[in-house]
Design a protein around this motif. Structure first.
Motif, mmCIF file in Angstrom:
data_model
loop_
_atom_site.group_PDB
_atom_site.id
_atom_site.type_symbol
_atom_site.label_atom_id
_atom_site.label_comp_id
_atom_site.label_asym_id
_atom_site.label_seq_id
_atom_site.Cartn_x
_atom_site.Cartn_y
_atom_site.Cartn_z
ATOM 1 N N LYS A 337 0.813 -1.108 -0.057
ATOM 2 C CA LYS A 337 -0.215 0.070 -0.029
ATOM 3 C C LYS A 337 0.799 1.364 0.197
ATOM 4 O O LYS A 337 0.535 2.264 -0.874
ATOM 5 C CB LYS A 337 -1.054 -0.045 1.268
ATOM 6 C CG LYS A 337 -1.911 1.017 1.143
ATOM 7 C CD LYS A 337 -2.716 0.949 2.533
ATOM 8 C CE LYS A 337 -3.965 2.162 2.274
ATOM 9 N NZ LYS A 337 -4.926 1.927 3.666
ATOM 10 N N GLN A 339 3.950 1.584 -1.031
ATOM 11 C CA GLN A 339 4.754 1.737 -2.389
ATOM 12 C C GLN A 339 3.641 1.742 -3.562
ATOM 13 O O GLN A 339 4.182 2.023 -4.752
ATOM 14 C CB GLN A 339 5.720 0.797 -2.621
ATOM 15 C CG GLN A 339 6.703 0.584 -1.434
ATOM 16 C CD GLN A 339 7.897 -0.557 -1.802
ATOM 17 O OE1 GLN A 339 7.848 -0.995 -2.749
ATOM 18 N NE2 GLN A 339 8.529 -1.056 -0.422
ATOM 19 N N GLY A 340 2.408 1.836 -3.519
ATOM 20 C CA GLY A 340 1.657 2.019 -4.388
ATOM 21 C C GLY A 340 1.375 0.744 -5.484
ATOM 22 O O GLY A 340 1.014 0.899 -6.707
ATOM 23 N N ILE A 341 1.788 -0.520 -4.940
ATOM 24 C CA ILE A 341 2.039 -1.821 -6.003
ATOM 25 C C ILE A 341 0.510 -2.493 -5.902
ATOM 26 O O ILE A 341 0.024 -2.694 -4.933
ATOM 27 C CB ILE A 341 2.910 -2.531 -5.312
ATOM 28 C CG1 ILE A 341 4.361 -1.939 -5.349
ATOM 29 C CG2 ILE A 341 3.181 -4.000 -6.188
ATOM 30 C CD1 ILE A 341 5.655 -2.794 -4.703
ATOM 31 N N GLN A 342 -0.028 -2.593 -7.182
ATOM 32 C CA GLN A 342 -1.267 -3.095 -7.107
ATOM 33 C C GLN A 342 -1.231 -4.747 -7.221
ATOM 34 O O GLN A 342 -0.125 -5.138 -7.624
ATOM 35 C CB GLN A 342 -1.830 -2.722 -8.532
ATOM 36 C CG GLN A 342 -2.199 -1.373 -8.681
ATOM 37 C CD GLN A 342 -3.056 -0.851 -7.593
ATOM 38 O OE1 GLN A 342 -4.046 -1.322 -7.505
ATOM 39 N NE2 GLN A 342 -2.862 0.488 -7.193
ATOM 40 N N ASP A 417 9.198 1.693 3.124
ATOM 41 C CA ASP A 417 9.455 2.281 1.689
ATOM 42 C C ASP A 417 10.408 1.364 1.236
ATOM 43 O O ASP A 417 10.936 1.525 -0.053
ATOM 44 C CB ASP A 417 9.888 3.613 1.919
ATOM 45 C CG ASP A 417 8.370 4.652 2.225
ATOM 46 O OD1 ASP A 417 7.467 4.277 1.636
ATOM 47 O OD2 ASP A 417 8.624 5.612 2.922
#
Length: 455
Positions: A337, A339-342, A417
């Motif tokens: 979440k 790191q914005g990884i789907q 991070d």
């Protein structure tokens, strides 16, 4: 990778210890089962024979171990089944469980000659849902519930060991997820349904459930005692005995490979890297097999008492592993979440996520509660030092080991991070591309295909 290096090393050693100590636990239980047929036999005889046989199998080429376990797996469930109050926790034969479930439902419905319909009578009489233990009222029911949790946790523990087979499995990226999916189905069918049938057919106040000197007393046997099948106890005892031995043998294999893996990562002495001409890590096997000597503790105490102590040691060690697994998963989920990884980029996506993420916290909290309440009976009615040690010893060992590693390595918690997902995804993709064959490419002999289709 997702917490810190000290946790990885500490939990690796904890898992090796958990697997190594399981082997004498199973030998102790198997010895008590032998006593069912030969009460006068000295316990040292079956302990020595079983220990020696496990050592021979694990020092042999892995094919010998594999063939041995394969034929045991003809009828065997791949996970541990808890035989309730008798504390017999081992992989029980599929044929036995299916037969028991069907016959138990027929028995409960009054379908057997001379048997009246039971229905849900035992859910209310003699106890409404929760049996009181030591005390009465809500407090007694509370203690009754938690008194079962160590045995239940021992039964459910180590389902994660399926992943350890990945290093010696053909195309693990297909076979391991497939095996894990089947595990959930088997838990529901062979654990939950069989326990449900037992709750219908065996009253909670049956005195035979509380026979501390006879571990071979099983609710499976008690349920059908009045049916008139005289050979049933011996049949069940023989099946559970072979499964107990098989479980001890498998845990020794897992312990040796775990120790070898720790050495490969540089987290264990290099002596455990040594292989013989059959590519067996014989020094790691020796360090894991030697723990079998603990089973001789049952010579000075009753086999049941020794078994109970070992169950507590194994279970608390396993709970610690699951606590770390829970923390690891929470950090993994939060790092994705941050790191914005789907989830679409993950090699594997579990169903119903992210909508059931609350269960990761539920699992962590429940494991901690089981750990806290695991040894409450050591304080009642008076303090029992041996019970306290068997239930809480690992709770002190792991933190001490972890803190010692932190002081030695001086490593910090990895920030969310800084968790490196990209290199992991790249490694996975490269390994997939290097696969020379898929699972479907391996057909084996005609004999292999028939057995694999059936079992």
């Amino acid at each position: 990778m997702w917490i810190d290096k000290s946790t990885g090393i500490a939990i690796g050693w904890n898992f090796w210890y958990s697997m190594a100590i399981t082997m004498p636990t199973e030998i102790s239980a198997a010895t008590a089962l032998v006593n069912f047929w030969t009460p006068s036999l000295n316990h040292a005889v079956p302990i020595s024979c079983l220990w020696l046989l496990i050592a021979i199998i694990n020092f042999s080429p892995v094919r010998v171990y594999g063939e041995f376990e394969f034929y045991f797996a003809f009828c065997k469930v791949s996970a541990h089944l808890h035989l309730l109050r008798s504390s017999e926790a081992r992989p029980v034969k599929i044929a036995l469980i299916i037969t028991f479930i069907i016959a138990g439902i027929v028995l409960d419905a009054g379908g057997l000659p001379g048997q009246e319909r039971i229905g849900f009578r035992y859910w209310q009489d003699p106890y409404p849902l929760f049996r009181e233990y030591i005390k009465t009222g809500p407090c007694g029911r509370f203690l009754g519930f938690w008194s079962t949790m160590i045995s239940a946790t021992f039964a459910y523990g180590n389902v994660q060991v399926v992943a350890i087979a990945g290093a010696e499995t053909r195309n693990p990226r297909r076979s391991i997820p497939s095996a894990l999916k089947k595990t959930f189905t088997r838990v529901i069918l062979f654990y939950v349904v069989s326990v449900f049938v037992i709750s219908l057919t065996v009253p909670a106040n049956d005195e035979r459930l509380n026979a501390p000197g006879d571990i071979s007393r099983s609710p499976f046997v008690i349920a059908f005692t009045g049916v008139g099948i005289k050979t049933l106890p011996s049949i069940i005892n023989a099946i559970v005995f072979t499964s107990a031995f098989s479980s001890g043998n498998a845990c020794t294999f897992l312990a040796s490979r775990t120790l070898h893996g720790l050495a490969l990562d540089g987290h264990a002495p290099s002596v455990f890297l040594k292989l013989n001409r059959y590519q067996v890590p014989y020094m790691a096997v020796a360090a894991s097999v030697v723990w079998g000597g603990i089973a001789y503790a049952s010579l000075n105490r009753s086999a049941y008492q020794a078994f109970s102590w070992l169950v507590s040691l194994v279970t608390t060690s396993g709970i610690i592993s699951w606590v770390i697994i829970g923390i690891t998963y929470i950090r993994f989920f939060r790092a994705l979440k941050v790191q914005g990884i789907q989830r679409e980029f993950l090699p594997y996506k579990s169903p119903f996520q992210p909508y059931i993420t609350m269960f990761k916290y539920y699992g962590l909290v429940m494991n901690l509660l089981v750990l806290i309440f695991s040894g409450w009976n050591a304080f009642s009615p008076r303090f029992d030092a041996s019970l306290f040690a068997s239930n809480y010893l690992n709770c002190f060992i792991y933190p001490v080991l972890y803190l010692a590693l932190k002081m030695w390595l001086k490593d910090g918690i990895i920030p969310l991070d800084d968790i490196d997902f990209e290199s992991e995804f790249a490694t996975i993709k490269a390994e997939e591309e290097r696969d020379d064959y898929s699972h479907d490419d391996f057909r084996g002999t005609y004999y292999d295909r028939i057995l694999n289709a059936l079992f």
